[in-house]
Design a protein around this motif. Structure first.
Motif, short mmCIF file in Angstrom:
data_model
loop_
_atom_site.label_atom_id
_atom_site.label_comp_id
_atom_site.label_asym_id
_atom_site.label_seq_id
_atom_site.Cartn_x
_atom_site.Cartn_y
_atom_site.Cartn_z
N PHE A 1 0.93 -1.30 -0.01
CA PHE A 1 -0.16 -0.01 0.11
C PHE A 1 0.84 1.26 -0.17
CE2 PHE A 1 -2.99 2.76 2.81
CZ PHE A 1 -3.76 3.15 1.70
N MET A 2 1.81 1.11 0.96
CA MET A 2 2.82 2.36 0.59
C MET A 2 3.56 2.59 -0.34
SD MET A 2 2.90 4.20 3.40
CE MET A 2 2.01 4.26 5.07
N LYS A 3 3.85 1.52 -1.13
CA LYS A 3 4.47 1.43 -2.47
C LYS A 3 3.61 2.44 -3.35
CE LYS A 3 6.19 -2.27 -3.71
NZ LYS A 3 6.86 -3.67 -3.79
N MET A 4 2.26 1.94 -3.26
CA MET A 4 1.31 2.61 -4.13
C MET A 4 1.12 4.13 -3.89
SD MET A 4 -1.98 3.60 -4.53
CE MET A 4 -3.35 2.78 -3.67
N LEU A 5 1.34 4.40 -2.57
CA LEU A 5 1.04 5.90 -1.96
C LEU A 5 2.23 6.65 -2.41
CD1 LEU A 5 -0.64 5.60 1.49
CD2 LEU A 5 -1.75 6.12 -0.92
N ASP A 6 3.65 5.95 -2.51
CA ASP A 6 4.82 6.55 -2.81
C ASP A 6 4.80 7.00 -4.23
OD1 ASP A 6 6.15 7.10 -0.56
OD2 ASP A 6 7.01 5.04 -0.50
N GLY A 7 4.17 5.80 -5.15
CA GLY A 7 4.27 6.03 -6.70
C GLY A 7 3.26 7.33 -6.78
N MET A 8 2.21 7.24 -6.32
CA MET A 8 1.18 8.59 -6.62
C MET A 8 1.78 9.60 -6.42
SD MET A 8 -1.72 7.60 -7.84
CE MET A 8 -2.45 5.73 -8.08
N GLY B 1 3.02 13.51 -8.19
CA GLY B 1 2.64 14.67 -7.88
C GLY B 1 1.12 14.54 -7.65
N LEU B 2 0.64 13.44 -7.10
CA LEU B 2 -0.80 13.21 -7.12
C LEU B 2 -0.99 13.02 -5.54
CD1 LEU B 2 -1.52 10.86 -9.78
CD2 LEU B 2 -2.13 13.19 -9.73
N ILE B 3 -2.25 13.32 -5.17
CA ILE B 3 -2.67 12.77 -3.69
C ILE B 3 -2.67 11.39 -3.71
CG2 ILE B 3 -4.45 13.12 -2.10
CD1 ILE B 3 -5.18 15.74 -3.55
N GLY B 4 -1.98 10.79 -2.64
CA GLY B 4 -2.14 9.31 -2.43
C GLY B 4 -3.59 8.89 -2.05
N PHE B 5 -4.06 9.27 -0.84
CA PHE B 5 -5.01 8.98 -0.24
C PHE B 5 -6.14 10.05 -0.03
CE2 PHE B 5 -6.79 7.35 3.93
CZ PHE B 5 -7.54 6.12 3.59
N ALA B 6 -6.91 9.99 -0.65
CA ALA B 6 -8.09 11.24 -0.75
C ALA B 6 -8.81 11.12 0.61
CB ALA B 6 -8.86 11.20 -2.00
N ALA B 7 -8.91 12.34 1.51
CA ALA B 7 -9.72 12.06 2.56
C ALA B 7 -10.57 13.41 2.61
CB ALA B 7 -8.76 11.73 3.89
N GLY B 8 -11.83 13.12 3.64
CA GLY B 8 -12.35 14.31 3.96
C GLY B 8 -13.23 13.88 5.11
N ASP B 9 -12.99 14.90 5.94
CA ASP B 9 -13.84 14.80 7.31
C ASP B 9 -14.42 15.86 7.92
OD1 ASP B 9 -14.40 12.98 9.36
OD2 ASP B 9 -12.95 14.05 10.66
N LYS B 10 -15.02 16.44 6.93
CA LYS B 10 -15.79 17.83 7.24
C LYS B 10 -17.12 17.50 8.24
CE LYS B 10 -17.80 22.08 5.67
NZ LYS B 10 -18.30 22.79 4.54
N GLY B 11 -17.78 16.39 7.80
CA GLY B 11 -18.92 15.96 8.38
C GLY B 11 -18.63 14.87 9.73
N GLY B 12 -17.39 14.75 9.87
CA GLY B 12 -17.13 14.22 11.34
C GLY B 12 -17.29 12.82 11.42
#
Lengths: 288, 437
Positions: free
Chosen positions: B185-192, B196-207
């Motif tokens: 998984f980390m290898k994939m994230l590093d690749g992204m 210059g891409l975001i590896g792991f998209a996250a949102g937490d505005k809704g909590g």
């Protein structure tokens, strides 16, 4: 020009710029809502909020009107708002009349009671009110007697808004010369005649401004209709706005169109009563 | 833990499901529907009302088809009351105490048990006697209240997993099925990241969005039992094992978009849709959004289980919330509500919903999965790998703890991950301060 006037001009300009900046700040969200309401969500999703529009039209409005089931919910709003505003003003002016025109032992206490009631947050009292409505329903033999009925919502609005109406109207009545009342009494007017033929015509400006405010507040209410009703089809238009919101996905452009539609009636009321509203706000501010 | 040891057992919170059971379910017992077609549908129960917890277009179409099929079969008329889901959920307690619809849509797990425990739901054991053999045991467990009786009939489910675009991974030369453990998984994230891409998209505005990430990390690191015990208050938030979860979570932060708290879940989804982000942990419900955008986008979408961290626990746990129905005690026609649910839970009712063409992963064994598209089949495979199913944090713990306490705590962690110990201490203190149920 004297230096004094120069500095006055400078001051005026600074104030104008200051006010202008705040007006912009205030108008911006409304204009942005209006702008968004003409754009499709699909475009925003694919290309971002600040992208240049390709499609532009009133499709969100037609969609919103049908998804909100506008006629049903608008009608619900009317049958809650109109009686509630009317009753609030009738009862508010009656109480204000009594506490400001007649002196008896408890009149200040009564005014305080009605005004203080206004300070209780709705979130604090909704459970007891809810249980009360159900219990009354059980006594009458129909649980939907007050709960899940527009009349129940009307009553709670009247109860909550009356304090403020009483407060405003009694303050205004205190500015009306006592002599008017005295001459009415000398001429033999009864209490009701005194209220109806003498005081009420003089109360038109504050009644108009209160009517605008009350209409806006009651029309915009979502909370009471949510907790005191169980059938969504009976709820007012604020609930219909929720219909434009999905469980997971919210089409904000559609919602923007819905919000504009829902805001129109209060705007209309404001523009109809605008003249009285402004004079009502300032009347009583100067004596003379 | 001053008097807070609520009587919840591990098996109440999540439930076990063996691969074989799921396989049987997935394979679909042809004829189960036909066999049981005689169930449900009693003319004598009279008119009833049904409360839908949605105003969305697709589910409304399904539910209306279900109601129409029931009316056609029994001749009982059904009043359909739809309420927007958030409003419905926030007001459920009043709704159930007041004048509720006879049958209504709700969720399995703690959220159902909570109201069953207060005596607001009708015991559906006899409905389960009729339709029970169309469901694997795990669904029955999820439908069971603390007193051992059933109060819920399942409708459908969706899995939480790691979503990405197949095309973006193949550009990196990564085979999706090759991502098995944390290192992959980390290898994939590093690749992204290197692109210059975001590896792991996250949102937490809704909590609530980040709760899924916590669920998965905790289950992978500490295992299913620890996770459900923690959420039930039998383990402590201040336990070093809980802190370990945040250590891994912090490793993901450098790969996330920097506006996590400004985005709701769909903002994070847009990053994936717009090819700005490589992966996202989310429930599979949003496949419909990709499909709405274009068929090509939908076909590019893929899901795999969250990677293994502790080999002891493999990838054995998944968040897969189950939606379904209950009957309200204060409704005017309890028998009508039960009769309707016996039909809705039966393959005949499920089929009426499937016939609308709106995709649904039904809980009923009888659903013919051969009509699944590739993404749905993959969801099923992801589900099949899991031995334990949890319902999602805000469905698995006390409602007065999840939303008002855990949500803001995770948000403040995003603001300052270094505060983790302080946040965990406050979480535990707030759990301890909760009034007994």
């Amino acid at each position: 020009m004297t230096p004094l006037r120069d500095s006055q001009v400078l001051k005026d300009r600074a104030i104008s710029i200051f006010i202008g900046a705040f007006a912009m700040l205030w108008v911006f969200p409304i204009l942005w809502t209006l702008w968004s309401s003409f754009r499709p969500y699909k475009e925003i999703r694919a290309r971002g909020t600040f992208s240049m529009p390709e499609e532009f039209g009133i499709f969100n409005y037609t969609d919103a009107i049908s998804r909100m089931q506008l006629p049903t919910y608008l009608w619900n709003s009317f049958i809650i708002t109109i009686p509630a505003v009317f009753l609030t003003l009738v009862f508010g002016s009656l109480i204000a009349f009594v506490v400001s025109r007649y002196s008896f032992k408890f009149n200040v206490g009564m005014l305080l009671l009605f005004t203080a009631g206004n300070l209780l947050p709705a979130q604090l009292v909704f459970i007891p009110v809810f249980k009360l409505y159900l219990n009354i329903g059980d006594v009458v033999g129909d649980r939907r007697f007050l709960y899940d009925s527009p009349w129940g919502v009307v009553l709670i609005h009247v109860a909550f808004q009356m304090g403020f109406a009483t407060f405003v109207l009694s303050s205004y009545m205190k500015t009306i010369p006592k002599e008017i009342s005295e001459s009415a009494l000398v001429d033999g007017a009864s209490v009701l005649r005194h209220y109806w033929n003498v005081m009420l015509p003089l109360l038109r400006p504050p009644l108009a401004s209160l009517a605008v405010l009350m209409t806006t507040w009651i029309y915009n209410d979502f909370f009471w209709a949510l907790v005191l009703m169980s059938t969504d089809k009976k709820r007012p238009i604020t609930s219909a706005l929720g219909r434009l919101q999905g469980e997971f996905v919210t089409d904000y452009n559609l919602l923007a169109a819905g919000a504009i539609i829902a805001a129109l009636p209060t705007l209309i009321v404001f523009f109809v009563l605008r003249k009285q509203f402004v004079s009502g706000l300032t009347l009583g501010s100067t004596k003379g | 833990m001053s008097g807070n040891t609520s009587p919840i057992r591990g098996s109440d919170l999540g439930f076990k499901m063996t691969r074989r059971e799921l396989f049987i379910g997935a394979a679909g017992l042809a004829g189960a529907g036909a066999l049981l077609a005689a169930c449900g549908g009693d003319k004598a129960v009279g008119p009833l009302s049904f409360g839908a917890r949605t105003v969305d277009e697709s589910p409304t179409k399904q539910l209306k088809a279900l109601v129409a099929a029931y009316e056609a079969k029994t001749g009982n008329s059904v009043t359909y009351n739809a309420t927007e889901s958030n409003a419905f959920q926030n007001n459920l307690s009043q709704y159930l105490q007041g004048t509720p619809d006879d049958a209504f849509q709700w969720m399995a797990g703690f959220r159902m048990q909570f109201f069953a425990d207060q005596g607001l739901l009708v015991d559906l054991s006899d409905v389960w006697d009729k339709i029970g053999d169309q469901y694997s045991e795990s669904y029955k467990i999820a439908s069971t209240g603390l007193d051992g009786k059933q109060y819920f009939v399942p409708q459908s489910w969706y899995p939480w997993g790691l979503h990405f675009r197949k095309s973006m991974l193949s550009e990196l030369g990564i085979d999706p099925d090759g991502i098995y453990n944390w290192d992959d998984f980390m290898k994939m994230l590093d690749g992204m990241k290197s692109k210059g891409l975001i590896g792991f998209a996250a949102g937490d505005k809704g909590g609530w969005e980040a709760m899924g990430t916590f669920d998965m990390l905790n289950a992978r690191i500490n295992g299913y039992q620890y996770h459900v015990d923690l959420l039930a208050g039998r383990e402590k938030w201040t336990d070093p094992r809980t802190a370990e979860v945040f250590k891994y979570w912090e490793m993901l932060v450098p790969y996330m978009n920097d506006n996590v708290l400004d985005l709701e879940w769909d903002g994070a989804m847009q990053l994936l849709l717009q090819r700005k982000a490589g992966a996202m942990l989310m429930g599979s419900w949003f496949g419909g959004n990709f499909k709405e955008q274009s068929d090509a986008d939908y076909e590019d979408l893929w899901i795999i289980p969250f990677p293994e961290i502790n080999p002891e626990h493999k990838r054995d746990t998944i968040d897969a919330p189950i939606d379904g129905y209950c009957v309200a005690k204060n409704g005017s026609n309890n028998d009508g509500g039960k009769d309707f649910l016996a039909f809705a839970g039966d393959m005949e009712g499920v089929q009426a919903m499937l016939d609308t063409g709106v995709p649904m992963t039904s809980a009923n064994k009888g659903q013919d999965t051969s009509s699944y598209d590739a993404f749905q089949t993959q969801q099923l495979a992801v589900m099949a790998e899991a031995k334990y199913i949890t319902q999602f944090l805000d469905r698995d713990t006390r409602p007065d703890f999840a939303g008002p306490v855990v949500g803001p705590a995770f948000q403040s962690w995003f603001k300052n991950p270094k505060d983790v110990n302080k946040i965990l201490e406050s979480l535990q203190a707030q759990w301890d301060a909760l009034p007994p149920l």
